[in-house]
Design an enzyme around this catalytic site. Structure first.
Site, PDB file in Angstrom:
ATOM      1  N   LYS A 130      85.852 -22.232 -33.579  1.00  0.00           N
ATOM      2  CA  LYS A 130      85.801 -21.545 -34.756  1.00  0.00           C
ATOM      3  C   LYS A 130      86.029 -20.060 -34.408  1.00  0.00           C
ATOM      4  O   LYS A 130      85.778 -19.817 -33.267  1.00  0.00           O
ATOM      5  CB  LYS A 130      84.150 -21.608 -35.376  1.00  0.00           C
ATOM      6  CG  LYS A 130      83.809 -22.736 -35.966  1.00  0.00           C
ATOM      7  CD  LYS A 130      82.656 -22.520 -37.078  1.00  0.00           C
ATOM      8  CE  LYS A 130      82.445 -23.764 -37.665  1.00  0.00           C
ATOM      9  NZ  LYS A 130      81.064 -24.154 -37.241  1.00  0.00           N
ATOM     10  N   HIS A 133      84.265 -14.545 -36.469  1.00  0.00           N
ATOM     11  CA  HIS A 133      84.091 -13.618 -37.641  1.00  0.00           C
ATOM     12  C   HIS A 133      83.082 -12.432 -37.514  1.00  0.00           C
ATOM     13  O   HIS A 133      82.285 -12.429 -36.748  1.00  0.00           O
ATOM     14  CB  HIS A 133      84.104 -14.531 -38.872  1.00  0.00           C
ATOM     15  CG  HIS A 133      82.741 -15.174 -38.907  1.00  0.00           C
ATOM     16  ND1 HIS A 133      81.840 -14.787 -39.560  1.00  0.00           N
ATOM     17  CD2 HIS A 133      82.324 -16.475 -38.495  1.00  0.00           C
ATOM     18  CE1 HIS A 133      80.538 -15.512 -39.389  1.00  0.00           C
ATOM     19  NE2 HIS A 133      81.131 -16.534 -38.991  1.00  0.00           N
ATOM     20  N   HIS A 136      79.629 -12.450 -36.535  1.00  0.00           N
ATOM     21  CA  HIS A 136      78.961 -12.609 -34.878  1.00  0.00           C
ATOM     22  C   HIS A 136      78.998 -11.349 -34.295  1.00  0.00           C
ATOM     23  O   HIS A 136      78.921 -10.912 -33.095  1.00  0.00           O
ATOM     24  CB  HIS A 136      79.876 -13.583 -34.381  1.00  0.00           C
ATOM     25  CG  HIS A 136      79.598 -15.035 -34.414  1.00  0.00           C
ATOM     26  ND1 HIS A 136      80.310 -16.010 -34.998  1.00  0.00           N
ATOM     27  CD2 HIS A 136      78.408 -15.755 -34.052  1.00  0.00           C
ATOM     28  CE1 HIS A 136      79.563 -16.895 -34.880  1.00  0.00           C
ATOM     29  NE2 HIS A 136      78.567 -16.847 -34.308  1.00  0.00           N
TER      30      HIS A 136
END
Ligand code: ARG
Length: 572
Positions: A130, A133, A136
């Site tokens: 992932k 983004h 985080h």
């Protein structure tokens, strides 16, 4: 020691001398908490309210005040007066200034309080395959800052990235990769290419449900250690980490360990065995859970019906492993508040297993959500803001501002990088962590507001003044302090003296924003001073004293920014 602590110590000594028979007199630390700042400066800088002791001493507050005053040791920088039930203290501002400035350098506030103690910090903890983004950002920066703060206070701090690298989705990804993927494409496209494969898997699986079984089978292969499956899985991980490393480098963040969920695969047996031995596991719909109804919580899921372990099981294994390996005094989990229940549940399970330390050593450091210019970030609506793009944009925007404000600055690119990244980090760490954050470009990059660039600019201003002073042959020197007795200097020095307390409190409350706010206040107080006083004056002694204070402000701002993970350029 700052003025308040100094006065508290004087009071402690005087109390013991005045009432030698009394039991349970407050110690300096407690007295410090009693000290008040009088509403009017004519009443002193600090006041000790004696009614706090009248019950214990069975005497009226004015009598106590008088007795303490008589026993007070004469001191070169404090004078005291009785006013009713209060003992008012007046600082000799000049002496105080000299004494305080004598203590400030770039290590002001550093302590060895934490010596011999260990803190584990679990932060950032991104998920494999992932993209990073902005959701985080907070965990990454709060954790990074806390690590620096604890280290500054003498602790051994261990940074752990508890990667999300376990789960059936990885079987599906391998299945998709085997069918439609290409090694080079993934190598080049990184996480984006992996995401595309994952999306494709779901599209195709709608038409062909057999794919789901194939995905499950691949996951089973990872679990069983099949060489091909493990190789692909590890490669996915490496590709993700390479992408993430780019972001971490931009943010200046590093970890001691990347031990993710899969690291605990061979450490689950102990958890299950102990839970079983201690009679804590119960069946529920074929799954194994720990009942927490006594604690008013839903049961904590330990094993799925098919025997698979869960997120909580892995967290329990990780906590036991970290305790054994690092013998921590504290283990902090910097994770969004949405996971509050998860942490309360499994913390309680560890306690029920008989590990008393779970109660006060495991701490969920929760934080709020980030939205972007008023819009929440949800992957589903396609509103994902990737962190590396955000950081690049910030640097670009900072560069545009610098081009305009200081076109002649050397290494503009480097400064723009420091300012742009600093602006984003500041925006993230400027409010209590539990509050939701709404990120706006013009707010974050405003050089005059409460922003990173504003604090950095003040630091650069100090540096520039110090350069000018050096050129003029003025050496920093507080002298007798007489040039630092005005209102603005008093306010500034009072703030400077508070820095060590602020760092300690930030650690105790796991709240980097206390430092962010503090440096902002300090920058404001310095700028106020700067506008009211000529630092480089005709009077050589006054200039030297103001230069010394400027140097102290520079050191403390720079240290404060460092502790929240923001760089401090010397020219802007
Ligand atoms: N990977 C998880 C997520 O992104 C966070 C893990 C936090 N750490 C932990 N020990 N549970 O939501």
């Amino acid at each position: 020691m700052n003025a308040k602590q100094h006065i508290a110590q004087l009071v402690e000594q005087a109390l013991a001398a005045a009432f030698p028979e009394a039991q349970g007199l407050p110690a300096a630390a407690e007295i410090e908490g009693f000290l008040e700042v009088p509403p009017d400066r004519a009443m002193g800088d600090f006041a000790f309210p004696c009614f706090r002791l009248s019950k214990a001493l069975r005497k009226g507050p004015p009598m106590i005040a008088q007795a303490v005053l008589s026993a007070l040791c004469a001191d070169e920088w404090t004078r005291a007066e009785v006013a009713g039930g209060y003992l008012n203290f007046f600082l000799n501002q000049e002496k105080y200034a000299v004494s305080l400035l004598g203590q400030i350098d770039e290590n002001f506030g550093r302590s060895s309080d934490g010596e011999g103690k260990t803190v584990c910090l679990d932060y950032s903890s991104i998920n494999i395959a992932k993209r990073f983004h902005i959701g985080h950002l907070s965990t990454t920066m709060i954790g990074h800052s806390l690590k620096r703060i604890y280290e500054y206070l003498g602790w051994r701090a261990i940074g752990i990235n508890h990667l999300g690298d376990w789960g059936t989705q990885f079987g599906k990804m391998i299945c998709a990769y085997k069918r439609w993927g290409d090694r080079e494409e993934v190598e080049k496209g990184g996480v984006d290419a992996m995401t595309a494969l994952y999306v494709r898997f779901h599209q195709e699986a709608e038409k062909d449900p057999a794919l789901e079984d194939e995905g499950r089978a691949w996951f089973k292969k990872i679990e069983d250690g099949d060489p091909e499956a493990v190789e692909i899985f590890n490669w996915f991980k490496a590709v993700t980490l390479k992408d993430a490393e780019r972001v971490y480098d931009k943010l200046g963040v590093h970890f001691d360990y990347y031990t993710g969920e899969s690291f605990y695969n061979d450490k689950m047996g102990r958890v299950i065995d102990e839970l079983t031995e201690k009679g804590l596991l119960t069946e529920s719909d074929g799954a194994k859970v720990v009942d927490l109804s006594e604690d008013n919580m839903p049961p904590c899921l330990i094993l799925k019906r098919d025997g698979a372990t869960l997120y909580a099981t892995r967290d329990i294994a990780a906590a036991l492993y970290r305790k054994d390996t690092f013998n921590f005094d504290k283990c902090l989990y910097v994770v969004a508040y949405q996971q509050d229940l998860h942490f309360r549940q499994w913390f309680r399970v560890v306690e029920k297993m008989g590990y008393e330390w779970a109660k006060d050593q495991l701490v969920h450091v929760a934080f709020g959500m980030v939205s972007f210019e008023g819009e929440s970030l949800s992957t589903r609506k396609g509103h994902v803001i990737y962190l590396d793009e955000l950081l690049d944009r910030a640097v670009e925007k900072a560069l545009a501002i610098i081009e305009q404000k200081s076109p002649n600055l050397e290494n503009k690119e480097e400064v723009a990088r420091q300012v742009g990244i600093g602006a984003v980090i500041y925006a993230d760490l400027s409010n209590n962590r539990i509050k939701d954050i709404d990120f706006w470009w013009d707010r974050a990059l405003n050089f005059d507001g409460e922003t990173g660039p504003y604090v950095q600019y003040t630091h650069a201003r100090c540096c520039s003044l110090l350069r000018k002073a050096a050129d003029a042959g003025i050496a920093p020197d507080a002298g007798d302090g007489s040039a630092l007795a005005d209102e603005e200097a008093r306010a500034l020095l009072a703030l400077l003296g508070r820095f060590p307390e602020v760092v300690k409190e930030a650690a105790d409350k796991y709240e980097p924003s206390m430092i962010t706010r503090y440096v902002t206040q300090l920058a404001g107080a310095y700028n106020k001073y700067y506008y009211e006083h000529r630092i480089l004056d005709e009077d050589a002694a006054a200039s030297a004293a103001r230069v010394r204070m400027t140097q102290a402000v520079r050191d403390v701002i720079r240290r404060g920014l460092y502790l929240v993970g923001i760089e401090a350029p010397e020219r802007m």
